[in-house]
Scaffold this motif. Sequence first.
Motif, PDB file in Angstrom:
ATOM      1  N   LYS A 153      35.629  38.611  36.568  1.00 38.58           N
ATOM      2  CA  LYS A 153      35.548  37.245  37.087  1.00 38.58           C
ATOM      3  C   LYS A 153      36.922  36.580  37.050  1.00 38.58           C
ATOM      4  O   LYS A 153      37.346  35.917  38.011  1.00 38.58           O
ATOM      5  N   LEU A 154      37.626  36.771  35.932  1.00 38.53           N
ATOM      6  CA  LEU A 154      38.957  36.190  35.800  1.00 38.53           C
ATOM      7  C   LEU A 154      39.895  36.749  36.867  1.00 38.53           C
ATOM      8  O   LEU A 154      40.703  36.008  37.452  1.00 38.53           O
ATOM      9  N   ALA A 155      39.777  38.071  37.136  1.00 38.01           N
ATOM     10  CA  ALA A 155      40.621  38.682  38.157  1.00 38.01           C
ATOM     11  C   ALA A 155      40.319  38.109  39.534  1.00 38.01           C
ATOM     12  O   ALA A 155      41.228  37.838  40.325  1.00 38.01           O
ATOM     13  N   ILE A 159      45.164  40.746  32.358  1.00 31.45           N
ATOM     14  CA  ILE A 159      45.107  39.924  33.573  1.00 31.45           C
ATOM     15  C   ILE A 159      46.108  38.781  33.486  1.00 31.45           C
ATOM     16  O   ILE A 159      46.869  38.509  34.423  1.00 31.45           O
ATOM     17  N   LYS A 160      46.122  38.100  32.327  1.00 28.57           N
ATOM     18  CA  LYS A 160      47.009  36.950  32.157  1.00 28.57           C
ATOM     19  C   LYS A 160      48.471  37.370  32.186  1.00 28.57           C
ATOM     20  O   LYS A 160      49.316  36.678  32.767  1.00 28.57           O
ATOM     21  N   ALA A 161      48.759  38.535  31.553  1.00 31.95           N
ATOM     22  CA  ALA A 161      50.136  39.019  31.557  1.00 31.95           C
ATOM     23  C   ALA A 161      50.594  39.341  32.967  1.00 31.95           C
ATOM     24  O   ALA A 161      51.731  39.046  33.358  1.00 31.95           O
ATOM     25  N   TYR A 162      49.708  39.919  33.765  1.00 31.07           N
ATOM     26  CA  TYR A 162      50.055  40.238  35.146  1.00 31.07           C
ATOM     27  C   TYR A 162      50.269  38.964  35.957  1.00 31.07           C
ATOM     28  O   TYR A 162      51.214  38.843  36.743  1.00 31.07           O
ATOM     29  N   ALA A 163      49.358  37.975  35.736  1.00 29.97           N
ATOM     30  CA  ALA A 163      49.464  36.718  36.473  1.00 29.97           C
ATOM     31  C   ALA A 163      50.742  35.965  36.122  1.00 29.97           C
ATOM     32  O   ALA A 163      51.332  35.278  36.970  1.00 29.97           O
ATOM     33  N   ASP A 164      51.191  36.110  34.876  1.00 34.76           N
ATOM     34  CA  ASP A 164      52.406  35.417  34.433  1.00 34.76           C
ATOM     35  C   ASP A 164      53.670  36.189  34.768  1.00 34.76           C
ATOM     36  O   ASP A 164      54.771  35.778  34.409  1.00 34.76           O
ATOM     37  N   GLY A 165      53.509  37.343  35.403  1.00 35.51           N
ATOM     38  CA  GLY A 165      54.673  38.133  35.782  1.00 35.51           C
ATOM     39  C   GLY A 165      55.197  39.024  34.689  1.00 35.51           C
ATOM     40  O   GLY A 165      56.266  39.621  34.820  1.00 35.51           O
ATOM     41  N   ARG A 211      45.965  47.284  40.218  1.00 37.77           N
ATOM     42  CA  ARG A 211      47.386  47.095  39.956  1.00 37.77           C
ATOM     43  C   ARG A 211      47.661  46.734  38.501  1.00 37.77           C
ATOM     44  O   ARG A 211      48.805  46.442  38.129  1.00 37.77           O
ATOM     45  N   ILE A 212      46.613  46.775  37.658  1.00 38.58           N
ATOM     46  CA  ILE A 212      46.750  46.410  36.255  1.00 38.58           C
ATOM     47  C   ILE A 212      46.930  47.663  35.410  1.00 38.58           C
ATOM     48  O   ILE A 212      46.187  48.639  35.547  1.00 38.58           O
TER      49      ILE A 212
END
Length: 425
Positions: free
Chosen positions: A137-139, A163-169, A148-149
């Motif tokens: 859901k978060l993704a 997910i958060k680490a990927y979103a934050d770059g 891609r994770i």
Amino acid sequence: MSDIKIPEMGESIVEGTISKWHVKEGDQVGQGDVLAELETDKVNMEISAEQSGVVEKILRQEGETVSVGESIGVIGAGSGGAAKPAASAGGSGQENAPSQQKEEPAKAAAEATTAPESNKETAGDSSSYNASPAVRKLARERGIDLSRITPSDPLGRIREEDIKAYADGGQKPVASAPAAAAPSAPAASEPGKPVERRKMSRRRVTIANRLVEAQRTAAMLTTFNEVDMTAILDIRKRRKEDFHKKHDVGLGFMSFFTKAVVGALKAYPLLNAEIQGDEIVVKNYYDIGIAVSAKEGLVVPVVRQADTLSFAQIEKQIGSLAEKARSNSLALNDLQGGTFTITNGGVFGSLLSTPILNAPQVGILGMHKIQLRPVAIDEETTVNRPMMYVALSYDHRIVDGAEAVRFLVTLKQLLEDPESLLLEG
């Protein structure tokens, strides 16, 4: 109404992965019918219905990780909207049923060959990735493609922090990693080049981790010798028909090697031990692990109290365990324990290898292909003999080289004089 719960599976197993549902919502089931298959680090197991009724809800999907005691579905009373799957009690009839094939898009997607990688799952269709519903859901909310994770979990689970680490770059796409790690290797992510991405099964991940851990923690060393198999081949040639008639099992090589290993372990008990902290635990019993190649990877079921068994009993146990391994029906008890392991690469044509320790054991014997080689009998006579290289890998922390070499010499002597195995029995 009752929940479909993940049962207790042994002290060391607290979670598993749903590998296959045999039913769908609306199906009528009977008590004892197989509902789903669960893959754990060690064994596969079936989850059966505790009562008759209708599958009202499936809460967890194939590929999801679930814990012991967790509810993965609900069975209620009443009539179902769909016919009960054929042969659900045994499970075997369902695997090829057309209706079931249609119910497995996630599994088919995970196993499909695609090129290029951009054709893989999108963030809105991520059921085949090892991630909880909350993570998916978060993704979706953040528009992130789970393919891609890179999971931080060693078992391959994608977590919220990934997910958060990927979103934050803070995490780069999976596709960019191979080029940096191995510039000389073919670029699997090159546009237009055909690739196949396969998710490692839970068991394969566990095997990989255990092998790396064994090499990291043990001072592993391997010593070699060779065995003249003439006498054993002669006995098998003369006795195999009578042996089979009497015991209804073939006389193979494994019973000879198991008996010889027990005899050598009695002479050199440190190879039948393990390290616990700053103590050496020497085991005065002989539970011999026999490595078996199965579809999901190598497993090592255990022949217990091998020192008390006859040749026929050893052959029957090994045959039964191998069949269980091939049919994914090994129980946890079949794999637990073990004081020493034998692996036979010769059945695949291996001439020589260095087997890896099956931790926490400190010794493993590798058998290899029997091959005719010239052997000097004396200064003037050379004959061709059926020879086998044997390899002993051992933990040098508690087993000295001299002891390992003598172990192999003892093993060689016992095998080249098979009648002496009767005395060791």
